[in-house]
Scaffold this motif. Structure first.
Motif, PDB file in Angstrom:
ATOM      1  N   THR A   1      97.598  50.251  26.663  1.00 54.30           N
ATOM      2  CA  THR A   1      96.723  51.300  26.150  1.00 54.30           C
ATOM      3  C   THR A   1      96.485  52.418  27.165  1.00 54.30           C
ATOM      4  O   THR A   1      95.684  53.313  26.922  1.00 54.30           O
TER       5      THR A   1
ATOM      6  N   LEU B   1      97.236  56.080  25.943  1.00 56.58           N
ATOM      7  CA  LEU B   1      96.227  56.469  24.965  1.00 56.58           C
ATOM      8  C   LEU B   1      94.889  56.714  25.647  1.00 56.58           C
ATOM      9  O   LEU B   1      94.200  57.711  25.360  1.00 56.58           O
TER      10      LEU B   1
ATOM     11  N   TYR C   1     100.154  53.390  18.869  1.00 58.15           N
ATOM     12  CA  TYR C   1      99.252  53.643  20.003  1.00 58.15           C
ATOM     13  C   TYR C   1     100.012  53.591  21.332  1.00 58.15           C
ATOM     14  O   TYR C   1      99.588  54.208  22.316  1.00 58.15           O
ATOM     15  N   VAL C   2     101.137  52.894  21.356  1.00 59.93           N
ATOM     16  CA  VAL C   2     101.998  52.861  22.540  1.00 59.93           C
ATOM     17  C   VAL C   2     103.061  53.946  22.475  1.00 59.93           C
ATOM     18  O   VAL C   2     103.301  54.648  23.465  1.00 59.93           O
TER      19      VAL C   2
ATOM     20  N   PRO D   1     101.084  58.050  21.675  1.00 59.12           N
ATOM     21  CA  PRO D   1      99.683  58.070  22.118  1.00 59.12           C
ATOM     22  C   PRO D   1      98.985  59.413  21.937  1.00 59.12           C
ATOM     23  O   PRO D   1      97.782  59.457  21.672  1.00 59.12           O
TER      24      PRO D   1
ATOM     25  N   THR E   1      98.117  59.700  18.259  1.00 56.32           N
ATOM     26  CA  THR E   1      97.099  58.684  17.955  1.00 56.32           C
ATOM     27  C   THR E   1      95.743  59.099  18.503  1.00 56.32           C
ATOM     28  O   THR E   1      94.711  58.936  17.845  1.00 56.32           O
ATOM     29  N   ALA E   2      95.718  59.654  19.711  1.00 61.45           N
ATOM     30  CA  ALA E   2      94.453  60.079  20.312  1.00 61.45           C
ATOM     31  C   ALA E   2      93.802  61.174  19.475  1.00 61.45           C
ATOM     32  O   ALA E   2      92.582  61.142  19.231  1.00 61.45           O
TER      33      ALA E   2
END
Length: 286
Positions: free
Chosen positions: A37, A40, A251-252, A255, A258-259
């Motif tokens: 993570t 992210l 999320y990987v 990122p 996703t953020a």
């Protein structure tokens, strides 16, 4: 930024804190530790105090005995949050991390402000034939590990949930798994995956939680059962399932996108508020 250890019953949790603002904990899925993570977290630290950690049994987090249920992981997370804030926190979890977030919300509802549960393996919400197929998928990854080791098992798992390493942002670099990642994968397939297969979430307790719960699913993973779990969980709770960019492991692999989407969903973006207001049914207000 310095890693710290927190003693919890039967384990010690390695964790990191970065940024400032409301507390947001990121809970990795699969065999992911805090490094999963990291990208992210770096993209969220300008808006949130971001807490990342290794689950017990992974990387820098030790356990007195092997194995843990999602409930134990949720209790660990509860103690980790309590060590850092007295206020309800935001939680983002993906896959197994989402299941842990749901358990946290059901068992310790006062600690969660908003939970974003991305493709949780809540197989109990699937119709019987689909549930049986999902459980066979999980077992087949365990069997591949027992027969051939971690690499074939992880390839098998990636096929089953639609993880496409090529679907990534240009700055994301793929790293060959080292000894620690292989050990984490072995722990996952020996202990966590079998626990997920037999786990049942208390849906009544979840529905009664004062937390805002946001089931989420990847825009590119609609053919796979974790996406279906998120959609059916949302249906059970009478809320909307929010689309997120990419697939199961975005999320990987994605990122940055996703953020930004996570920031919208957590209420920081006016665009999401308009999206909720204008969509039929919207998101259930808690």
């Amino acid at each position: 930024m310095k890693a710290s250890l927190l003693a919890v019953p039967g384990a010690r949790l390695r964790h990191l804190v970065r940024g400032s603002g409301p507390v947001l904990v990121l809970v990795a899925g699969g065999h992911g530790d805090a490094t999963a993570t990291e990208a992210l977290a770096d993209r969220l630290a300008d808006r949130y105090t971001v807490l990342t950690y290794d689950r017990r049994g992974l990387s820098g987090s030790t356990a007195d005995r092997p194995g843990a249920s999602p409930r134990t992981h949720a209790d660990d997370l509860s103690r980790l949050l309590a060590a850092h804030t007295a206020e309800p926190a935001h939680v983002y979890g993906s896959s197994l991390g989402a299941l842990i977030g749901l358990e946290l919300t059901a068992r310790h509802p006062g600690q969660v402000a908003t939970l974003v549960a991305h493709e949780p393996p809540v197989t109990q919400v699937l119709p019987d034939p689909e549930r049986a197929a999902a459980l066979r998928d999980l077992r087949s990854a365990e069997e591949a590990f027992a027969a051939d080791g971690t690499a074939p098992a992880l390839r098998r798992f990636a096929e089953l949930v639609g993880i496409d390493p090529s679907d990534r942002e240009p700055e994301v670099e793929l790293r060959a798994p080292g000894p620690q990642q292989r050990a984490n994968a072995a722990f996952l397939l020996t202990h966590d995956t079998p626990a997920v297969r037999t786990h049942r979430l208390d849906l009544a307790a979840l529905a009664a939680s004062p937390a805002r719960i946001v089931p989420a699913a990847g825009e590119d993973s609609a053919r796979y059962w974790p996406h279906r779990c998120a959609a059916l969980l949302a249906e059970r709770l009478g809320i909307a399932c929010e689309p997120f960019p990419g697939g199961h492991n975005a999320y990987v692999l994605r990122p940055r996108a996703t953020a930004e989407r996570l920031h919208q969903v957590l209420g920081g973006g006016a665009e999401f508020q308009r999206h909720v207001r204008d969509r039929p049914g919207g998101v259930h207000a808690r």
